[in-house]
Write a protein that holds these residues in place. Structure first.
Motif, PDB file in Angstrom:
ATOM      1  N   LEU A  64      68.671  67.396  29.932  1.00  0.00           N
ATOM      2  CA  LEU A  64      67.874  66.659  28.954  1.00  0.00           C
ATOM      3  C   LEU A  64      67.352  65.328  29.488  1.00  0.00           C
ATOM      4  CD1 LEU A  64      69.854  67.182  25.620  1.00  0.00           C
ATOM      5  CD2 LEU A  64      68.146  68.662  26.705  1.00  0.00           C
ATOM      6  N   PHE A  65      67.928  64.866  30.620  1.00  0.00           N
ATOM      7  CA  PHE A  65      67.493  63.605  31.214  1.00  0.00           C
ATOM      8  C   PHE A  65      66.963  63.873  32.620  1.00  0.00           C
ATOM      9  CE2 PHE A  65      70.712  62.599  28.082  1.00  0.00           C
ATOM     10  CZ  PHE A  65      70.105  61.585  27.358  1.00  0.00           C
ATOM     11  N   ASP A  66      65.857  63.201  32.990  1.00  0.00           N
ATOM     12  CA  ASP A  66      65.252  63.439  34.291  1.00  0.00           C
ATOM     13  C   ASP A  66      65.984  62.671  35.389  1.00  0.00           C
ATOM     14  OD1 ASP A  66      64.374  60.772  34.243  1.00  0.00           O
ATOM     15  OD2 ASP A  66      62.339  61.298  33.623  1.00  0.00           O
ATOM     16  N   ARG A  67      65.462  62.722  36.591  1.00  0.00           N
ATOM     17  CA  ARG A  67      66.126  62.095  37.722  1.00  0.00           C
ATOM     18  C   ARG A  67      66.169  60.571  37.619  1.00  0.00           C
ATOM     19  NH1 ARG A  67      64.906  67.070  39.188  1.00  0.00           N
ATOM     20  NH2 ARG A  67      66.050  68.051  40.930  1.00  0.00           N
ATOM     21  N   GLY A  68      65.328  60.012  36.782  1.00  0.00           N
ATOM     22  CA  GLY A  68      65.366  58.573  36.525  1.00  0.00           C
ATOM     23  C   GLY A  68      66.194  58.225  35.299  1.00  0.00           C
ATOM     24  N   MET A  69      66.924  59.227  34.771  1.00  0.00           N
ATOM     25  CA  MET A  69      67.790  59.075  33.596  1.00  0.00           C
ATOM     26  C   MET A  69      67.013  58.774  32.315  1.00  0.00           C
ATOM     27  SD  MET A  69      71.265  57.295  35.076  1.00  0.00           S
ATOM     28  CE  MET A  69      70.588  56.507  36.526  1.00  0.00           C
ATOM     29  N   LYS A  70      65.748  59.177  32.291  1.00  0.00           N
ATOM     30  CA  LYS A  70      64.928  59.030  31.093  1.00  0.00           C
ATOM     31  C   LYS A  70      64.970  60.331  30.295  1.00  0.00           C
ATOM     32  CE  LYS A  70      63.722  54.985  32.549  1.00  0.00           C
ATOM     33  NZ  LYS A  70      64.409  53.801  31.960  1.00  0.00           N
ATOM     34  N   TRP A  73      76.280  70.607  31.702  1.00  0.00           N
ATOM     35  CA  TRP A  73      76.919  70.617  33.016  1.00  0.00           C
ATOM     36  C   TRP A  73      76.155  69.698  33.969  1.00  0.00           C
ATOM     37  CZ3 TRP A  73      81.651  71.647  33.107  1.00  0.00           C
ATOM     38  CH2 TRP A  73      82.340  71.887  34.308  1.00  0.00           C
ATOM     39  N   GLY A  74      76.372  68.400  33.743  1.00  0.00           N
ATOM     40  CA  GLY A  74      75.703  67.372  34.527  1.00  0.00           C
ATOM     41  C   GLY A  74      74.969  66.403  33.619  1.00  0.00           C
ATOM     42  N   LEU A  75      74.795  65.176  34.104  1.00  0.00           N
ATOM     43  CA  LEU A  75      74.196  64.121  33.298  1.00  0.00           C
ATOM     44  C   LEU A  75      72.674  64.160  33.330  1.00  0.00           C
ATOM     45  CD1 LEU A  75      74.598  61.553  31.578  1.00  0.00           C
ATOM     46  CD2 LEU A  75      74.661  60.254  33.733  1.00  0.00           C
ATOM     47  N   HIS A  76      72.106  64.362  34.514  1.00  0.00           N
ATOM     48  CA  HIS A  76      70.642  64.384  34.633  1.00  0.00           C
ATOM     49  C   HIS A  76      70.232  65.372  35.724  1.00  0.00           C
ATOM     50  CE1 HIS A  76      70.762  61.929  38.335  1.00  0.00           C
ATOM     51  NE2 HIS A  76      71.603  61.104  37.706  1.00  0.00           N
ATOM     52  N   VAL A 135      79.645  66.143  28.268  1.00  0.00           N
ATOM     53  CA  VAL A 135      78.983  66.144  29.567  1.00  0.00           C
ATOM     54  C   VAL A 135      80.046  66.279  30.658  1.00  0.00           C
ATOM     55  CG1 VAL A 135      79.043  63.620  29.798  1.00  0.00           C
ATOM     56  CG2 VAL A 135      77.298  64.947  31.032  1.00  0.00           C
ATOM     57  N   ALA A 136      79.698  67.004  31.700  1.00  0.00           N
ATOM     58  CA  ALA A 136      80.555  67.097  32.881  1.00  0.00           C
ATOM     59  C   ALA A 136      80.201  65.962  33.829  1.00  0.00           C
ATOM     60  CB  ALA A 136      80.358  68.438  33.575  1.00  0.00           C
ATOM     61  N   VAL A 137      81.227  65.286  34.331  1.00  0.00           N
ATOM     62  CA  VAL A 137      80.996  64.115  35.182  1.00  0.00           C
ATOM     63  C   VAL A 137      81.585  64.339  36.574  1.00  0.00           C
ATOM     64  CG1 VAL A 137      80.779  62.421  33.336  1.00  0.00           C
ATOM     65  CG2 VAL A 137      83.056  63.041  34.157  1.00  0.00           C
ATOM     66  N   ASN A 138      80.885  63.800  37.583  1.00  0.00           N
ATOM     67  CA  ASN A 138      81.350  63.927  38.958  1.00  0.00           C
ATOM     68  C   ASN A 138      82.224  62.738  39.349  1.00  0.00           C
ATOM     69  OD1 ASN A 138      79.650  61.755  39.688  1.00  0.00           O
ATOM     70  ND2 ASN A 138      77.965  63.118  40.226  1.00  0.00           N
ATOM     71  N   ARG A 139      82.669  62.733  40.593  1.00  0.00           N
ATOM     72  CA  ARG A 139      83.608  61.700  41.040  1.00  0.00           C
ATOM     73  C   ARG A 139      83.021  60.294  40.953  1.00  0.00           C
ATOM     74  NH1 ARG A 139      87.643  62.510  45.990  1.00  0.00           N
ATOM     75  NH2 ARG A 139      88.330  63.987  44.412  1.00  0.00           N
TER      76      ARG A 139
END
Length: 371
Positions: free
Chosen positions: A351-357, A328-331, A39-43
């Motif tokens: 694969l994960f929505d804005r609520g991290m589900k 390219w991004g977590l959610h 996964v790519a992670v931001n600051r």
């Protein structure tokens, strides 16, 4: 009748138990015998500002890439200034959770510091000076993380859509040799690190052939290259599974690993005829281009899940050729596609929505392994 109900009841209960167990299976566990799941992670995630996000990263993935913080403008903002604060935190996060670390990216024409191609009096530098700056940049950064960063995207997006070399300042000053120099400097700084060429649209025949030319040229000169990173910024329909499979086979035949480095699937209409990732382009927003501002219809969720399922069935088929798949991004809320190529849109790429589900797409991906 009562006897019949009594007989099927244990079956129904068992089925429900299996479903709950299946949901607990993580991406890194499901694919542990196939390839790394990254996964790519931001600051903010590198700084572990949100514990729920940190927990999700640690539980689901076993490879990390910095989305932006290791690009030239951030890590080497001035000629004699290197900023390792964020990349140090990335490495610490990865080591804490036993994760593979990818340095992204050493040489790229975008997100550069303004001094890179200019002399003190403002003139364009010579090829000799450019080589010196590239060497200092790579040797310092890769050397600083020798033995701690596992792999590097050495050169990023050096090709045009027709497979010719991009006419970036790197190419205009240094010719195609800047690619060779970059890989040589990276290998010298850390001989144990894996080295990759990374680009978008590498499924299309013209650009695919251009990348294969780069790989074969480096190999013919004895210059180390371990893999090709295929930026998988795709849509619900493109590229075709057949074209992806052809590319996997052709890249593998060169003797390098295949990585899918920036996977996301846009569900929104594209202003182009084909997906791309040229960050210099933008378009105006309008309702036609932003059809799901308040949520994704279930029918489209199903489409997205089906698309991910088809892709991962293919990846599983060729897992002997694939080293890593990185999202390219977590959610969905953090996807760069919410603003590219049209700012202000609402996309649902991951694969994960804005609520991290986990979404239907998550379960579809997990099921490809169970199947």
């Amino acid at each position: 009748m009562n006897k019949f109900i009594f007989l099927i009841l244990p079956i129904l209960i068992f089925s429900g138990t299996q479903s709950k167990a299946q949901q607990k299976l993580t991406l890194k566990e499901a694919f542990k015998d196939k390839f790394l799941m990254g996964v790519a992670v931001n600051r903010y995630q590198i700084n572990q500002s949100n514990q729920e996000e940190t927990d999700l990263i640690a539980s689901q993935f076993n490879a990390l890439t910095a989305e932006n913080d290791m690009k030239w403008m951030y890590i080497h903002p001035e000629e004699n200034t290197f900023n390792f604060e964020q990349s140090d935190k990335l490495v610490e996060l990865a080591q804490k959770n036993d994760m593979f670390v990818v340095g992204h990216t050493l040489v790229w024409h975008s997100q550069l510091a303004p001094w890179v191609f200019k002399s003190n009096n403002g003139d364009t530098i010579s090829n000799e000076e450019l080589n010196g700056r590239i060497k200092k940049h790579i040797s310092t950064i890769v050397g600083n993380y020798k033995g701690r960063i596992d792999a590097w995207d050495v050169v990023n997006e050096a090709l045009e859509e027709d497979g010719s070399y991009r006419k970036s300042p790197f190419y205009k000053i240094g010719g195609e040799a800047f690619i060779e120099k970059a890989f040589q400097y990276a290998n010298a700084a850390d001989p144990g690190a894996e080295l990759y060429y990374n680009d978008y649209n590498l499924i299309t025949p013209e650009k695919r052939n251009g990348a294969i030319r780069i790989i074969n040229n480096l190999k013919s000169k004895g210059i180390k290259i371990d893999g090709v990173g295929v930026q998988a910024h795709w849509s619900l329909n493109e590229p075709s599974i057949e074209d992806i499979e052809t590319a996997i086979k052709m890249y593998s035949e060169t003797g390098v690993k295949v990585m899918f480095t920036e996977l996301d699937i846009s569900v929104l209409p594209s202003p182009w005829n084909a997906p791309t990732a040229d960050v210099s382009v933008s378009f105006e927003n309008n309702p036609t281009m932003n059809p799901y501002p308040n949520g994704l219809p279930d029918s489209v969720q199903t489409q997205l899940a089906k698309r991910y399922e088809e892709i991962f069935k293919l990846f599983n088929k060729h897992s002997d050729k694939i080293g890593r798949v990185t999202f390219w991004g977590l959610h969905d809320g953090l996807s760069w596609k919410n603003n590219f190529p049209i700012r202000g849109r609402t996309d649902y790429t991951l694969l994960f929505d804005r609520g991290m589900k986990p979404k239907k797409a998550f379960n579809a991906v997990i099921n490809t392994v169970k199947d």
